[in-house]
Design a protein around this motif. Structure first.
Motif, PDB file in Angstrom:
ATOM      1  N   GLU A   1       0.803  -1.232   0.000  1.00  0.00           N
ATOM      2  CA  GLU A   1       0.000   0.000   0.000  1.00  0.00           C
ATOM      3  C   GLU A   1       0.830   1.275   0.000  1.00  0.00           C
ATOM      4  O   GLU A   1       0.276   2.374  -0.051  1.00  0.00           O
ATOM      5  CB  GLU A   1      -0.963  -0.001   1.190  1.00  0.00           C
ATOM      6  CG  GLU A   1      -2.063  -1.028   1.050  1.00  0.00           C
ATOM      7  CD  GLU A   1      -2.921  -0.847  -0.208  1.00  0.00           C
ATOM      8  OE1 GLU A   1      -3.158   0.303  -0.634  1.00  0.00           O
ATOM      9  OE2 GLU A   1      -3.328  -1.864  -0.776  1.00  0.00           O
ATOM     10  N   GLY A   2       2.141   1.153   0.025  1.00  0.00           N
ATOM     11  CA  GLY A   2       2.997   2.336   0.013  1.00  0.00           C
ATOM     12  C   GLY A   2       3.305   2.816   1.418  1.00  0.00           C
ATOM     13  O   GLY A   2       2.987   2.151   2.407  1.00  0.00           O
ATOM     14  N   PHE A   3       3.909   3.977   1.491  1.00  0.00           N
ATOM     15  CA  PHE A   3       4.291   4.552   2.768  1.00  0.00           C
ATOM     16  C   PHE A   3       3.710   5.944   2.871  1.00  0.00           C
ATOM     17  O   PHE A   3       3.687   6.688   1.894  1.00  0.00           O
ATOM     18  CB  PHE A   3       5.825   4.628   2.890  1.00  0.00           C
ATOM     19  CG  PHE A   3       6.492   3.289   2.820  1.00  0.00           C
ATOM     20  CD1 PHE A   3       6.516   2.453   3.927  1.00  0.00           C
ATOM     21  CD2 PHE A   3       7.100   2.865   1.654  1.00  0.00           C
ATOM     22  CE1 PHE A   3       7.133   1.216   3.863  1.00  0.00           C
ATOM     23  CE2 PHE A   3       7.726   1.631   1.580  1.00  0.00           C
ATOM     24  CZ  PHE A   3       7.740   0.804   2.692  1.00  0.00           C
TER      25      PHE A   3
ATOM     26  N   VAL B   1       7.969   8.317   5.318  1.00  0.00           N
ATOM     27  CA  VAL B   1       8.943   8.757   4.322  1.00  0.00           C
ATOM     28  C   VAL B   1       9.720   9.970   4.799  1.00  0.00           C
ATOM     29  O   VAL B   1      10.920  10.086   4.564  1.00  0.00           O
ATOM     30  CB  VAL B   1       8.254   9.042   2.968  1.00  0.00           C
ATOM     31  CG1 VAL B   1       9.240   9.564   1.945  1.00  0.00           C
ATOM     32  CG2 VAL B   1       7.575   7.788   2.449  1.00  0.00           C
ATOM     33  N   SER B   2       9.052  10.885   5.493  1.00  0.00           N
ATOM     34  CA  SER B   2       9.751  12.095   5.939  1.00  0.00           C
ATOM     35  C   SER B   2      10.878  11.769   6.906  1.00  0.00           C
ATOM     36  O   SER B   2      11.858  12.507   6.989  1.00  0.00           O
ATOM     37  CB  SER B   2       8.776  13.093   6.558  1.00  0.00           C
ATOM     38  OG  SER B   2       8.247  12.597   7.759  1.00  0.00           O
ATOM     39  N   ASN B   3      10.766  10.662   7.632  1.00  0.00           N
ATOM     40  CA  ASN B   3      11.868  10.244   8.509  1.00  0.00           C
ATOM     41  C   ASN B   3      13.110   9.901   7.702  1.00  0.00           C
ATOM     42  O   ASN B   3      14.225  10.002   8.197  1.00  0.00           O
ATOM     43  CB  ASN B   3      11.456   9.034   9.349  1.00  0.00           C
ATOM     44  CG  ASN B   3      10.447   9.386  10.420  1.00  0.00           C
ATOM     45  OD1 ASN B   3      10.362  10.524  10.852  1.00  0.00           O
ATOM     46  ND2 ASN B   3       9.676   8.404  10.831  1.00  0.00           N
ATOM     47  N   ILE B   4      12.929   9.480   6.469  1.00  0.00           N
ATOM     48  CA  ILE B   4      14.053   9.111   5.602  1.00  0.00           C
ATOM     49  C   ILE B   4      14.528  10.304   4.774  1.00  0.00           C
ATOM     50  O   ILE B   4      15.716  10.587   4.692  1.00  0.00           O
ATOM     51  CB  ILE B   4      13.644   7.954   4.666  1.00  0.00           C
ATOM     52  CG1 ILE B   4      13.274   6.723   5.483  1.00  0.00           C
ATOM     53  CG2 ILE B   4      14.762   7.633   3.664  1.00  0.00           C
ATOM     54  CD1 ILE B   4      12.555   5.649   4.689  1.00  0.00           C
ATOM     55  N   THR B   5      13.586  11.032   4.167  1.00  0.00           N
ATOM     56  CA  THR B   5      13.944  12.104   3.231  1.00  0.00           C
ATOM     57  C   THR B   5      14.092  13.463   3.881  1.00  0.00           C
ATOM     58  O   THR B   5      14.704  14.360   3.308  1.00  0.00           O
ATOM     59  CB  THR B   5      12.887  12.221   2.110  1.00  0.00           C
ATOM     60  OG1 THR B   5      11.647  12.669   2.693  1.00  0.00           O
ATOM     61  CG2 THR B   5      12.707  10.913   1.381  1.00  0.00           C
ATOM     62  N   GLY B   6      13.467  13.643   5.036  1.00  0.00           N
ATOM     63  CA  GLY B   6      13.502  14.940   5.690  1.00  0.00           C
ATOM     64  C   GLY B   6      12.464  15.904   5.140  1.00  0.00           C
ATOM     65  O   GLY B   6      12.371  17.040   5.582  1.00  0.00           O
ATOM     66  N   ASN B   7      11.675  15.469   4.164  1.00  0.00           N
ATOM     67  CA  ASN B   7      10.650  16.328   3.576  1.00  0.00           C
ATOM     68  C   ASN B   7       9.285  15.825   4.022  1.00  0.00           C
ATOM     69  O   ASN B   7       8.888  14.719   3.691  1.00  0.00           O
ATOM     70  CB  ASN B   7      10.750  16.309   2.049  1.00  0.00           C
ATOM     71  CG  ASN B   7       9.783  17.259   1.388  1.00  0.00           C
ATOM     72  OD1 ASN B   7       8.804  17.682   1.984  1.00  0.00           O
ATOM     73  ND2 ASN B   7      10.061  17.592   0.150  1.00  0.00           N
ATOM     74  N   LYS B   8       8.545  16.650   4.744  1.00  0.00           N
ATOM     75  CA  LYS B   8       7.271  16.201   5.301  1.00  0.00           C
ATOM     76  C   LYS B   8       6.173  16.015   4.254  1.00  0.00           C
ATOM     77  O   LYS B   8       5.105  15.514   4.568  1.00  0.00           O
ATOM     78  CB  LYS B   8       6.796  17.167   6.378  1.00  0.00           C
ATOM     79  CG  LYS B   8       6.446  18.546   5.871  1.00  0.00           C
ATOM     80  CD  LYS B   8       5.982  19.414   7.017  1.00  0.00           C
ATOM     81  CE  LYS B   8       5.610  20.791   6.483  1.00  0.00           C
ATOM     82  NZ  LYS B   8       5.061  21.635   7.520  1.00  0.00           N
ATOM     83  N   HIS B   9       6.431  16.372   3.003  1.00  0.00           N
ATOM     84  CA  HIS B   9       5.417  16.235   1.955  1.00  0.00           C
ATOM     85  C   HIS B   9       5.650  15.022   1.051  1.00  0.00           C
ATOM     86  O   HIS B   9       4.841  14.758   0.172  1.00  0.00           O
ATOM     87  CB  HIS B   9       5.355  17.504   1.104  1.00  0.00           C
ATOM     88  CG  HIS B   9       5.014  18.714   1.910  1.00  0.00           C
ATOM     89  ND1 HIS B   9       3.768  18.904   2.478  1.00  0.00           N
ATOM     90  CD2 HIS B   9       5.758  19.778   2.283  1.00  0.00           C
ATOM     91  CE1 HIS B   9       3.766  20.044   3.148  1.00  0.00           C
ATOM     92  NE2 HIS B   9       4.960  20.587   3.051  1.00  0.00           N
ATOM     93  N   ASP B  10       6.737  14.297   1.252  1.00  0.00           N
ATOM     94  CA  ASP B  10       7.017  13.120   0.427  1.00  0.00           C
ATOM     95  C   ASP B  10       6.145  11.947   0.867  1.00  0.00           C
ATOM     96  O   ASP B  10       5.855  11.787   2.042  1.00  0.00           O
ATOM     97  CB  ASP B  10       8.487  12.703   0.554  1.00  0.00           C
ATOM     98  CG  ASP B  10       9.447  13.690  -0.090  1.00  0.00           C
ATOM     99  OD1 ASP B  10       8.996  14.512  -0.902  1.00  0.00           O
ATOM    100  OD2 ASP B  10      10.639  13.632   0.235  1.00  0.00           O
ATOM    101  N   ASN B  11       5.720  11.164  -0.111  1.00  0.00           N
ATOM    102  CA  ASN B  11       5.058   9.894   0.198  1.00  0.00           C
ATOM    103  C   ASN B  11       5.388   8.907  -0.907  1.00  0.00           C
ATOM    104  O   ASN B  11       5.907   9.285  -1.950  1.00  0.00           O
ATOM    105  CB  ASN B  11       3.552  10.050   0.398  1.00  0.00           C
ATOM    106  CG  ASN B  11       2.792  10.251  -0.894  1.00  0.00           C
ATOM    107  OD1 ASN B  11       3.361  10.604  -1.913  1.00  0.00           O
ATOM    108  ND2 ASN B  11       1.507  10.049  -0.858  1.00  0.00           N
TER     109      ASN B  11
END
Length: 83
Positions: A32-34, A39-49
């Motif tokens: 189902e994705g993340f 994802v923000s824990n990995i990328t640092g961007n709170k808008h990534d999914n």
């Protein structure tokens, strides 16, 4: 079943596999994705999914994220639901 029907089963939450695959226990399934928090824990961007994608369980009991069908897979008529 053909690939189109197999994809519908995948979308409905079923695990599917081909009779012609050599590896024992192999199948694909929909993840189902993340969500943005994961994802923000990995990328640092709170808008990534990460949207839904297809995974494969391999014969050696690993999971491959991001499985892609070959032309042979797409044209095959030996797809089945794994129960």
């Amino acid at each position: 079943m053909n690939f189109g029907k197999a994809l519908e089963e995948l979308k409905n939450g079923n695990k599917i596999a081909r009779e012609g695959w050599n590896g024992k226990g192999m199948y694909i399934f929909k993840h189902e994705g993340f969500d943005t928090n994961e994802v923000s824990n990995i990328t640092g961007n709170k808008h990534d999914n990460v949207p839904p994608f297809i995974c494969m369980k391999t014969a050696d009991k690993n999971v491959v994220f991001g499985w892609l069908a070959s032309q042979t897979d797409m044209l095959a008529e030996d797809w089945k639901i794994i129960r």
